[in-house]
Design a protein around this motif. Structure first.
Motif, mmCIF file in Angstrom:
data_model
loop_
_atom_site.group_PDB
_atom_site.id
_atom_site.type_symbol
_atom_site.label_atom_id
_atom_site.label_comp_id
_atom_site.label_asym_id
_atom_site.label_seq_id
_atom_site.Cartn_x
_atom_site.Cartn_y
_atom_site.Cartn_z
ATOM 1 N N LEU B 34 0.830 -1.222 0.000
ATOM 2 C CA LEU B 34 0.000 0.000 0.000
ATOM 3 C C LEU B 34 0.858 1.263 0.000
ATOM 4 O O LEU B 34 0.432 2.311 -0.493
ATOM 5 C CB LEU B 34 -0.903 0.018 1.238
ATOM 6 N N ALA B 35 2.060 1.159 0.554
ATOM 7 C CA ALA B 35 2.930 2.333 0.656
ATOM 8 C C ALA B 35 3.679 2.645 -0.632
ATOM 9 O O ALA B 35 4.351 3.674 -0.710
ATOM 10 C CB ALA B 35 3.929 2.128 1.794
ATOM 11 N N LYS B 36 3.564 1.745 -1.626
ATOM 12 C CA LYS B 36 4.277 2.006 -2.884
ATOM 13 C C LYS B 36 3.684 3.232 -3.578
ATOM 14 O O LYS B 36 2.454 3.437 -3.523
ATOM 15 C CB LYS B 36 4.164 0.789 -3.808
ATOM 16 N N PRO B 37 4.515 4.031 -4.249
ATOM 17 C CA PRO B 37 4.022 5.270 -4.877
ATOM 18 C C PRO B 37 2.889 5.007 -5.871
ATOM 19 O O PRO B 37 1.947 5.798 -5.977
ATOM 20 C CB PRO B 37 5.255 5.821 -5.611
ATOM 21 N N ASN B 62 -8.274 16.799 6.706
ATOM 22 C CA ASN B 62 -6.866 16.473 6.430
ATOM 23 C C ASN B 62 -6.615 14.998 6.737
ATOM 24 O O ASN B 62 -7.230 14.415 7.614
ATOM 25 C CB ASN B 62 -5.959 17.337 7.310
ATOM 26 N N GLY B 63 -5.714 14.413 5.977
ATOM 27 C CA GLY B 63 -5.276 13.041 6.257
ATOM 28 C C GLY B 63 -6.163 11.980 5.649
ATOM 29 O O GLY B 63 -7.168 12.264 4.999
ATOM 30 N N GLY B 64 -5.769 10.717 5.834
ATOM 31 C CA GLY B 64 -6.544 9.579 5.371
ATOM 32 C C GLY B 64 -6.491 9.370 3.879
ATOM 33 O O GLY B 64 -7.320 8.655 3.312
ATOM 34 N N HIS B 65 -5.531 10.005 3.206
ATOM 35 C CA HIS B 65 -5.487 9.934 1.754
ATOM 36 C C HIS B 65 -4.386 9.026 1.250
ATOM 37 O O HIS B 65 -4.270 8.780 0.074
ATOM 38 C CB HIS B 65 -5.284 11.337 1.175
ATOM 39 N N SER B 66 -3.563 8.541 2.121
ATOM 40 C CA SER B 66 -2.399 7.792 1.665
ATOM 41 C C SER B 66 -1.932 6.822 2.739
ATOM 42 O O SER B 66 -2.159 7.040 3.926
ATOM 43 C CB SER B 66 -1.271 8.772 1.334
ATOM 44 N N ALA B 67 -1.280 5.754 2.304
ATOM 45 C CA ALA B 67 -0.732 4.789 3.258
ATOM 46 C C ALA B 67 0.748 5.020 3.477
ATOM 47 O O ALA B 67 1.347 4.403 4.324
ATOM 48 C CB ALA B 67 -0.953 3.382 2.750
#
Lengths: 162, 75
Positions: B34-37, B62-67
């Motif tokens: 999930l953390a991969k670009p 704000n937040g919750g948009h990316s792992a």
């Protein structure tokens, strides 16, 4: 796999006895991997760190903890850092270490069994374990400014154990 | 009547079971993929930062948009 009662009851909170773990060193993954246990370092203050190569704050912590570990050891403090890499692909963790080597013990757990036993909620999570094997501090996340607080706690534990 | 009820209930239970089977929690140490670009909703970091700023200033969200970052909540 059947879990022992002590594993099930372990909440990985401050005041509990740290659960022992035994994992292979990341550098010797291929064959005849030498394993290291927490109990091998009984009597030392241990900074147990769960990290992954895809976690930016984890990578910030590695050189800082390496410098702190080497400095405190040179002062004669019975202190060791044991880092558990949880990358599902061990190569990812090794690539980072080849780029930025560290002197402390780095173990690998691609199956994620030990972070599950230590009830990890975020990455990185570290535990400061006293010489008596008790969890004295649980720290989630890592910022450069956290290092001073961690070192202060290590020194406090060192004074207590003398 | 009972037969009709069974006919309705069976597919309904099958659908609910199917949907629930898709609910899978990802543990903190399993977020590597999930953390991969390429897994980011917006792959352009500059555009993502701009969008974040708009959401933050206009909607106070704000937040919750990316792992990325491992979900430690420390950044």
């Amino acid at each position: 796999m059947a879990m022992s009662c002590s594993t099930l009851l372990f909440a990985a909170e401050v005041g509990e006895s740290a659960l022992d773990l035994s994992l292979p060193l990341i550098v010797n993954q291929a064959q005849n991997a030498e394993t290291v246990s927490l109990s091998d370092h009984q009597g030392k203050i241990i900074y147990l760190d769960f990290w992954a190569s895809w976690c930016p704050p984890c990578l910030v912590s590695m050189p800082i903890m390496n410098e702190m570990r080497n400095r405190l050891q040179s002062q004669g403090l019975p202190f060791e850092v044991i880092a558990v890499n949880v990358d599902s692909d061990v190569e990812d963790g090794m690539d980072f270490l080849l780029d930025k080597p560290v002197d402390f013990i780095v173990l690998t757990d691609p199956q994620g069994e030990t972070p599950a036993r230590y009830k990890i909620k975020g990455m990185p999570t570290s535990f400061l374990i006293s010489a008596a094997g008790v969890i004295e501090m649980k720290h989630e996340g890592f910022k450069q400014s956290d290092a001073a607080m961690i070192e202060k706690e290590i020194l406090r534990l060192s004074e207590l154990s003398q | 009547m009972i037969l009709k009820l069974k006919l309705v209930m069976f597919p309904l239970i099958a659908i609910v079971a199917g949907v629930l089977a898709g609910c899978e929690s990802v543990e903190a140490w399993e977020r590597g993929t999930l953390a991969k670009p390429e897994m980011a909703i917006v792959s352009d970091s500059l555009e993502a930062a701009l969008n974040d700023h708009i959401y933050f200033s206009k909607e106070a969200s704000n937040g919750g948009h990316s792992a990325t970052g491992g979900g430690c909540g420390c950044n």
